[in-house]
Design a protein around this motif. Structure first.
Motif, PDB file in Angstrom:
ATOM      1  N   LEU B   2     -23.654   4.066   1.637  1.00 40.39           N
ATOM      2  CA  LEU B   2     -23.267   2.668   1.382  1.00 40.39           C
ATOM      3  C   LEU B   2     -24.021   1.736   2.311  1.00 40.39           C
ATOM      4  N   ASP B 119     -23.970  -2.881  -1.073  1.00 43.64           N
ATOM      5  CA  ASP B 119     -22.817  -2.482  -1.885  1.00 43.64           C
ATOM      6  C   ASP B 119     -21.642  -3.412  -1.633  1.00 43.64           C
ATOM      7  N   LEU B 120     -21.474  -3.769  -0.358  1.00 43.54           N
ATOM      8  CA  LEU B 120     -20.330  -4.597   0.000  1.00 43.54           C
ATOM      9  C   LEU B 120     -20.775  -5.643   1.015  1.00 43.54           C
ATOM     10  N   ARG B 145     -21.978 -12.165  -7.155  1.00 40.90           N
ATOM     11  CA  ARG B 145     -21.060 -11.063  -6.832  1.00 40.90           C
ATOM     12  C   ARG B 145     -19.609 -11.512  -6.941  1.00 40.90           C
ATOM     13  N   ILE B 156     -12.604   2.450  -0.639  1.00 40.27           N
ATOM     14  CA  ILE B 156     -13.773   2.691  -1.485  1.00 40.27           C
ATOM     15  C   ILE B 156     -13.449   3.870  -2.388  1.00 40.27           C
ATOM     16  N   VAL B 161     -14.371  -0.795  -5.416  1.00 40.29           N
ATOM     17  CA  VAL B 161     -13.717  -1.091  -4.150  1.00 40.29           C
ATOM     18  C   VAL B 161     -12.357  -1.696  -4.490  1.00 40.29           C
ATOM     19  N   MET B 178     -18.682  -2.330  -7.253  1.00 35.80           N
ATOM     20  CA  MET B 178     -19.698  -2.759  -6.284  1.00 35.80           C
ATOM     21  C   MET B 178     -21.031  -2.930  -7.011  1.00 35.80           C
ATOM     22  N   PRO B 179     -21.929  -3.812  -6.619  1.00 32.65           N
ATOM     23  CA  PRO B 179     -21.850  -4.640  -5.418  1.00 32.65           C
ATOM     24  C   PRO B 179     -20.784  -5.738  -5.521  1.00 32.65           C
ATOM     25  N   ALA B 180     -20.082  -5.929  -4.423  1.00 31.74           N
ATOM     26  CA  ALA B 180     -18.992  -6.894  -4.399  1.00 31.74           C
ATOM     27  C   ALA B 180     -18.899  -7.491  -3.002  1.00 31.74           C
TER      28      ALA B 180
END
Ligand SMILES: Cc1cc2nc3c(=O)[nH]c(=O)nc-3n(C[C@H](O)[C@H](O)[C@H](O)COP(=O)(O)OP(=O)(O)OC[C@H]3O[C@@H](n4cnc5c(N)ncnc54)[C@H](O)[C@@H]3O)c2cc1C
Ligand SMILES: Nc1ncnc2c1ncn2[C@@H]1O[C@H](COP(=O)(O)O)[C@@H](O)[C@H]1O
Lengths: 336, 257
Positions: B2, B119-120, B145, B156, B161, B178-180
């Motif tokens: 990640l 990803d986050l 996002r 996760i 998520v 994700m991506p978020a």
């Protein structure tokens, strides 16, 4: 005819939020200074009770938006609904309450409209940019908003085709009109992208409710001076005798002595008890903003110069480890 | 693996009161230390915990004066891997401008070496000083996002998520692919203190610099000022345990006893 101010009605599954009543009350003042009317935007519901309550707080009309994607709260869907409604209704300003949700959905709307958003306002003067109240002809608004969770005020100038604002939580006390108006409710046809469901609430978990920190009639607070997790035992005992709750400072949560849910302050909980007994707490400004809603404050501190002592109604100068058990003993003596 | 990005802001750490500079445009920080906004400090901790749990790399991004490198080094001392600084001039920084700069910085980081999206992205719910409640939302929107604010728990689960947010009498659950992005609040975790090893790592951290700017938005600060203070006469009820009866009298007079 000046377009109306549009107040967003925060509700949770049909229960009106106090922040929405504050927004309507604040919005009435803003509308008056603009010589405009006040209308409301109801998202994800067309409930007659909500419409009637909006009228009780001064909304002359209520615009409703219902759509499958608005089945529950979702920041992106709400933000999009506000942005689209603003485009259709062309209000003089859009206003929401300065709650967590209120600020979030207005930020979403502002991002979508590519407009500024002034959060947590305490005063709005639409007539002049210089704060004099005289129209400077600039079309800018002078606004006062809070910084540092209320420890500072910031005067700002807002230049925007459509002002987007939230009123600071408790910047006004919500107040219904002496005579409620019966608003006309009308649905707005807004087709929302189903993809907005990506941030709609999926599930809810209800926890057991007890006396919560924000509503406790007595809060017994402990700070670094308590010295350890075990040191909170006597504070728990005193809080129990008074039907209250234990609160704490960030020094305490940072040390892992108490959970964050007990923290009072800017990044914790705002309390409003009848009395806050603050022991071993210096009274840093970020703690103070969470405690200042208390009706009365009693400080217990070894330092007579501590800010908490200076700001309190009453103080005991001394070691909390001796003072608190003595108070509990005295209470037991009087109420065996 | 990640890839997680945290956006943090350097803020002064005032004590009993906040003083304002003579020109009214800033907090007088002449005698103050600086820190990372508490929500964001928890954001960094959360990112590091996720990376430890799921495998990953944590990048910390700040827009601020050159001294904000200190906050990036602190993040490295508690487990972040990369630190990126966008130097800001002393001029006005409204939320629209800040968000536009952060979004552009993130785009650059994501396109470098074909790295792809983080990803986050973790923001604080609101910054400690200006508290605009919007830079995270605007930045995430600019990047397309999803973002949820007020987050007090992150899980996760494969490509998703799951986050929780406190409400009156419970919490709500959201689930994003994700991506978020998230805006987190203090209390989501208890941030660790730097270890000796962490301190050494932070000294070695090479701070990446991105030079970027964006136009001003429509909100301009005119001045900062302190709200009127309520002055109260403090009645000293006594010294030490002997004060207990006087305290009980007060409690009785308020009707809480
Ligand atoms: C952006 C930001 C946000 C923050 N948010 C919060 C927040 O939400 N809530 C919060 O609380 N803090 C917050 N803080 C931290 C805050 O600045 C202070 O560091 C913190 O409140 C100090 O906690 P304290 O009063 O317990 O500790 P200290 O400041 O160390 O004070 C301890 C006090 O205990 C007294 N004492 C010591 N021993 C005894 C004894 N035996 N008996 C009686 N008195 C004794 C001392 O005289 C002193 O007054 C924030 C800081 C920042 C920068
Ligand atoms: N100058 C900055 N540099 C990096 N991140 C920032 C900056 N300003 C704000 N943020 C991020 O955006 C969040 C919300 O900020 P605000 O809109 O100011 O309340 C903060 O908690 C940070 O995560």
């Amino acid at each position: 005819m000046i377009s109306p101010v549009l107040a967003v009605l925060e509700h949770d599954r049909g229960a009106m939020a106090e922040a929405a009543r504050e927004a309507l009350t604040f919005g009435r003042g803003l509308a008056e200074s603009l010589g405009a009317g006040l209308e409301a935007l109801l998202i994800g519901s067309d409930d007659a009770d909500l419409v009637a309550e909006a009228g009780a707080y001064g909304a002359a009309a209520v615009h409703t938006v219902t759509h499958p994607v608005l089945s529950d709260f979702g920041p992106e869907a709400w933000g999009e609904a506000i942005a689209r409604a603003a485009g259709m209704l062309k209000p003089a300003a859009v206003l929401a309450g300065g709650s967590e949700r209120g600020n979030e959905v207005m930020a979403q709307a502002a991002a979508r409209l590519d407009l500024p958003f002034v959060s947590n306002c305490t005063a709005i003067d639409p007539s002049g940019a210089d704060g004099s109240g005289v129209d400077s002809g600039s079309g800018e608004w002078s606004i006062t908003r809070i910084q540092w969770g209320g420890s500072l005020l910031e005067d700002v100038r807002l230049a925007a085709a459509l002002p987007l604002v939230t009123c600071g939580l408790h910047a006004v006390a919500s107040e219904p009109l002496p005579e409620p108006v019966s608003p006309a409710a009308a649905g707005l046809e807004i087709d929302l992208d189903p993809a907005l469901a990506r941030t709609v609430v999926k599930d809810r978990v209800v926890l057991e409710a007890g006396v919560t920190l924000p509503t406790a009639p007595v809060v017994v607070g402990g700070g670094r001076g308590v010295g350890s997790a075990e040191g909170f035992g006597p504070l728990e005992e005193l809080a129990g005798l008074l039907g209250g709750r234990v609160g704490c400072s960030r020094a305490v949560t940072n040390n892992g002595w108490r959970p964050h849910s007990d923290q009072v302050g800017q990044t914790g909980t705002r309390i409003a008890p009848e009395i806050y007994i603050a022991s071993g707490i210096s009274g840093a400004i970020q703690h103070w903003v969470g405690a200042m809603g208390s009706k009365h404050i009693l400080a217990i501190n070894t330092d007579p110069e501590a800010n908490m002592v200076v700001k309190a109604d009453w103080a005991v100068i001394g070691d909390l480890h001796e003072v608190i058990p003595a108070i509990s003993a005295e209470i037991r003596r009087r109420h065996p | 693996m990640l890839r997680i990005l945290c956006c943090v802001k350097r803020v002064p750490a005032p004590g009993a009161r906040i003083n304002v500079t003579a020109d009214g445009l800033a907090v007088d920080a002449a005698h103050l230390g600086f820190t990372t906004s508490p929500h964001e400090e928890c954001g960094v901790e959360e990112a590091v915990q996720i990376a430890e749990r799921c495998g990953g790399e944590v990048t910390v991004l700040t827009l601020g004066p050159p001294e904000a490198a200190e906050q990036l080094r602190y993040a490295a001392s508690v487990g972040a891997h990369r630190g990126v600084l966008v130097p800001a001039d002393g001029g006005a920084r409204d939320p629209q401008r800040t968000a536009a700069i952060l979004a552009e910085a993130i785009r650059r980081l994501e396109s470098a070496d074909g790295a792809g999206p983080f990803d986050l992205i973790v923001f604080g719910n609101e910054s400690a000083d200006s508290g605009g409640f919007q830079v995270g939302v605007r930045t995430a929107y600019g990047l397309g996002r999803p973002i949820v604010n007020g987050v007090k728990g992150i899980e996760i689960d494969g490509p998703a998520v799951r986050v929780r947010r406190e409400i009156d009498g419970g919490f709500e659950v959201y689930e994003m692919e994700m991506p978020a992005a998230v805006g987190v609040k203090e209390g989501i975790n208890l941030p660790r203190y730097p270890t000796m090893k962490g301190r050494l790592a932070s000294k070695r951290l090479e701070i990446e610099i991105l030079d970027l700017d964006a136009p001003l938005g429509g909100q301009t600060m005119v001045r900062l000022r302190r709200p009127a203070e309520t002055v109260s006469e403090t009645a000293i009820l006594g010294h030490g345990p002997e004060a207990a009866p006087a305290v009980a009298d007060v409690l009785e007079s308020l009707g809480v006893l």
